[in-house]
Motif scaffolding. Structure first.
Motif, PDB file in Angstrom:
ATOM      1  N   SER A  44       0.846  -1.199   0.000  1.00  8.61           N
ATOM      2  CA  SER A  44       0.000   0.000   0.000  1.00  8.61           C
ATOM      3  C   SER A  44       0.879   1.247   0.000  1.00  8.61           C
ATOM      4  O   SER A  44       2.081   1.190   0.302  1.00  8.61           O
ATOM      5  CB  SER A  44      -0.918   0.000   1.233  1.00  8.61           C
ATOM      6  OG  SER A  44      -1.796  -1.102   1.223  1.00  8.61           O
ATOM      7  N   ILE A  45       0.287   2.384  -0.312  1.00  2.97           N
ATOM      8  CA  ILE A  45       1.010   3.656  -0.325  1.00  2.97           C
ATOM      9  C   ILE A  45       0.314   4.614   0.636  1.00  2.97           C
ATOM     10  O   ILE A  45      -0.893   4.844   0.534  1.00  2.97           O
ATOM     11  CB  ILE A  45       1.065   4.254  -1.738  1.00  2.97           C
ATOM     12  CG1 ILE A  45       1.748   3.271  -2.689  1.00  2.97           C
ATOM     13  CG2 ILE A  45       1.812   5.584  -1.735  1.00  2.97           C
ATOM     14  CD1 ILE A  45       1.819   3.742  -4.118  1.00  2.97           C
ATOM     15  N   PHE A  46       1.087   5.135   1.591  1.00  2.00           N
ATOM     16  CA  PHE A  46       0.563   6.031   2.617  1.00  2.00           C
ATOM     17  C   PHE A  46       1.221   7.405   2.492  1.00  2.00           C
ATOM     18  O   PHE A  46       2.292   7.549   1.901  1.00  2.00           O
ATOM     19  CB  PHE A  46       0.837   5.481   4.019  1.00  2.00           C
ATOM     20  CG  PHE A  46       0.249   4.120   4.273  1.00  2.00           C
ATOM     21  CD1 PHE A  46      -1.061   3.985   4.675  1.00  2.00           C
ATOM     22  CD2 PHE A  46       1.012   2.974   4.110  1.00  2.00           C
ATOM     23  CE1 PHE A  46      -1.612   2.732   4.910  1.00  2.00           C
ATOM     24  CE2 PHE A  46       0.478   1.719   4.344  1.00  2.00           C
ATOM     25  CZ  PHE A  46      -0.840   1.593   4.739  1.00  2.00           C
ATOM     26  N   ALA A  47       0.565   8.408   3.069  1.00  2.00           N
ATOM     27  CA  ALA A  47       1.150   9.740   3.208  1.00  2.00           C
ATOM     28  C   ALA A  47       1.143  10.099   4.683  1.00  2.00           C
ATOM     29  O   ALA A  47       0.159   9.863   5.385  1.00  2.00           O
ATOM     30  CB  ALA A  47       0.365  10.772   2.406  1.00  2.00           C
ATOM     31  N   HIS A 111       1.024  17.065  12.798  1.00  2.00           N
ATOM     32  CA  HIS A 111       2.207  16.212  12.681  1.00  2.00           C
ATOM     33  C   HIS A 111       1.861  14.745  12.902  1.00  2.00           C
ATOM     34  O   HIS A 111       1.071  14.393  13.775  1.00  2.00           O
ATOM     35  CB  HIS A 111       3.252  16.666  13.706  1.00  2.00           C
ATOM     36  CG  HIS A 111       4.527  15.889  13.674  1.00  2.00           C
ATOM     37  ND1 HIS A 111       5.331  15.805  12.552  1.00  2.00           N
ATOM     38  CD2 HIS A 111       5.140  15.145  14.629  1.00  2.00           C
ATOM     39  CE1 HIS A 111       6.383  15.064  12.824  1.00  2.00           C
ATOM     40  NE2 HIS A 111       6.290  14.645  14.060  1.00  2.00           N
ATOM     41  N   ASN A 112       2.459  13.889  12.080  1.00  2.00           N
ATOM     42  CA  ASN A 112       2.311  12.425  12.134  1.00  2.00           C
ATOM     43  C   ASN A 112       0.931  11.923  11.708  1.00  2.00           C
ATOM     44  O   ASN A 112       0.631  10.736  11.897  1.00  2.00           O
ATOM     45  CB  ASN A 112       2.651  11.875  13.527  1.00  2.00           C
ATOM     46  CG  ASN A 112       4.143  11.718  13.735  1.00  2.00           C
ATOM     47  OD1 ASN A 112       4.905  11.616  12.766  1.00  2.00           O
ATOM     48  ND2 ASN A 112       4.575  11.700  14.978  1.00  2.00           N
ATOM     49  N   GLN A 113       0.076  12.779  11.180  1.00  2.00           N
ATOM     50  CA  GLN A 113      -1.201  12.306  10.644  1.00  2.00           C
ATOM     51  C   GLN A 113      -0.922  11.423   9.425  1.00  2.00           C
ATOM     52  O   GLN A 113      -0.154  11.796   8.538  1.00  2.00           O
ATOM     53  CB  GLN A 113      -2.076  13.489  10.249  1.00  2.00           C
ATOM     54  CG  GLN A 113      -3.467  13.100   9.774  1.00  2.00           C
ATOM     55  CD  GLN A 113      -4.317  14.306   9.427  1.00  2.00           C
ATOM     56  OE1 GLN A 113      -3.897  15.447   9.624  1.00  2.00           O
ATOM     57  NE2 GLN A 113      -5.504  14.082   8.902  1.00  2.00           N
ATOM     58  N   LYS A 114      -1.547  10.262   9.383  1.00  2.00           N
ATOM     59  CA  LYS A 114      -1.268   9.279   8.343  1.00  2.00           C
ATOM     60  C   LYS A 114      -2.547   8.893   7.617  1.00  2.00           C
ATOM     61  O   LYS A 114      -3.565   8.627   8.259  1.00  2.00           O
ATOM     62  CB  LYS A 114      -0.606   8.036   8.954  1.00  2.00           C
ATOM     63  CG  LYS A 114      -0.138   6.999   7.944  1.00  2.00           C
ATOM     64  CD  LYS A 114       0.600   5.862   8.652  1.00  2.00           C
ATOM     65  CE  LYS A 114       1.147   4.850   7.661  1.00  2.00           C
ATOM     66  NZ  LYS A 114       1.890   3.751   8.344  1.00  2.00           N
ATOM     67  N   VAL A 115      -2.488   8.859   6.295  1.00  2.00           N
ATOM     68  CA  VAL A 115      -3.657   8.485   5.487  1.00  2.00           C
ATOM     69  C   VAL A 115      -3.211   7.490   4.417  1.00  2.00           C
ATOM     70  O   VAL A 115      -2.044   7.426   4.048  1.00  2.00           O
ATOM     71  CB  VAL A 115      -4.307   9.712   4.821  1.00  2.00           C
ATOM     72  CG1 VAL A 115      -4.875  10.656   5.854  1.00  2.00           C
ATOM     73  CG2 VAL A 115      -3.317  10.427   3.905  1.00  2.00           C
TER      74      VAL A 115
END
Length: 369
Positions: A44-47, A111-115
């Motif tokens: 998968s690809i996360f941001a 900061h550190n929010q991941k989607v």
């Protein structure tokens, strides 16, 4: 480093591995049964929002991000390995849109929010999942699922409490360098500022706020004139705008008050045309370069009358620092009150707000005693 606040990328998640149909074949075990394993999950690809990243420049050169496929299953109950994921680190304040539909997908504002940008495909099932009392030798297996594929537009909006607004050479860069730790380029020609500058204004060891300076606006900016229109989006997250107006005049035939009033009206009109929500934000009037005016009080009074201005107004000299301390103290006081108000509203929305009990008001009890 070059400041880049917009980029378009394509993300392709990995395909899941295929399941396999296999049977156990060992000496002295003629009917070993199915033992085909499942395929592995695709990558998968996360941001992730990272406060140590301040530009999208990396994504101007790396436009395609493709994760690996999962491994296929094997016999002997062996499952395929899952593919590694890819994590893209973007600046805090990045908004992610679907490039084809224009729909906003994510807003990474802390900061550190991941989607998840693109989910990897699930692995296929091996034939051991299809074994039953009436199907002792299943030959079925399923292929892995395809991973998601998207074309995305990344847009950076800097996070600041206060935004500086004004014409080129109004003194915005000088002001931010005087009151904060920012060190922008300063010169006596227009469009010295080519990209937004952020500075931290510290009013006490425990109190501070962030101020943003964008390239100066000119008339017609909402239609693409000048440079400021490229960065107006960065003011959308601010709580208050400081509208800097240059009240000095290098042209002896021009009344500085009339010229300043016309300039101020032009900037406000560009705000309205660009984004009504930005136009409605709280706005303070800051008269700069008062050290070059013979009668500052008269200029202030005439300009407020010409603009029909009823909001907060401050007179400063960004070059000498005169009036800047009073301005930043008022800003800190106003921001603290706004943040406290928003916290109360959020608590009320969450159902956790508790009203203060006057019996425990220290100020009231001390005054009564």
């Amino acid at each position: 480093m070059k400041f880049v606040d917009e980029a378009t990328i394509e993300v392709i998640a990995g395909k899941g591995g295929n399941g396999v149909a296999s049977f156990r074949r060992e000496k002295f075990i003629p009917k070993g049964g199915p033992d085909g394993g499942d395929g592995g999950r695709g990558g998968s690809i996360f941001a992730v929002a990272d406060r140590n990243v301040n530009t999208l420049v990396d994504f101007r050169y790396a436009r395609l991000h493709r994760a690996k496929n999962g491994e296929n299953g094997r016999g002997s109950d062996q499952y395929g390995a899952a593919a590694p994921d890819i994590t893209l680190r973007v600046p805090v304040g990045t908004t992610i849109f679907d490039a084809e539909t224009g729909e906003q997908l994510f807003d990474l504002d802390h900061h550190n929010q991941k989607v998840t940008l693109a989910a990897g495909g699930q692995g296929g099932l091996g034939n051991l999942h299809f074994k039953s009392s009436i199907n002792r030798a299943p030959r079925q297996c399923t292929p892995g699922q395809e991973g998601e594929q998207r074309k995305l537009r990344l847009e950076l909006k800097v996070l600041a409490d206060v935004g500086l607004l004004g014409l080129p050479n109004a003194g915005k860069s000088t002001l931010i360098s005087k009151v904060s730790n920012a060190r922008p380029k300063i010169a006596d020609y227009p469009f010295t500022t080519l990209h937004p500058n952020l500075g931290v204004v510290r009013t006490s060891p425990s109190h501070s706020f962030v101020i943003a300076d964008i390239p100066g606006l000119i008339e017609g900016a909402s239609e693409g004139a000048g440079l400021g229109h490229l960065f107006l989006r960065h003011l959308s997250r601010t709580r208050v705008l400081l509208h800097l107006v240059d009240v000095s005049s290098l042209d002896p035939d021009t009344d500085p008050v009339e010229r300043a009033a016309a300039d101020a009206r032009a900037i406000v009109e560009e705000l309205r045309l660009y984004d009504p929500a930005l136009y409605e934000k709280p706005r303070w009037l800051v008269l700069n370069k008062l050290d070059m005016v013979a009668d500052p009080a008269a200029v202030k009074e005439r300009l407020c009358a010409a603009l029909n201005w009823t909001g907060p107004v401050f007179g400063i000299s960004a070059l000498t620092g005169e009036g800047t301390q009073d301005l930043i103290w008022k800003l800190q006081e106003w921001l603290d009150a706004e943040k406290a108000k928003s916290h109360v509203e959020q608590d009320k929305a969450d159902g956790t707000y508790v009203a203060e009990d006057p019996r425990f008001d220290d100020t009231r009890s001390n005054s009564e005693s």
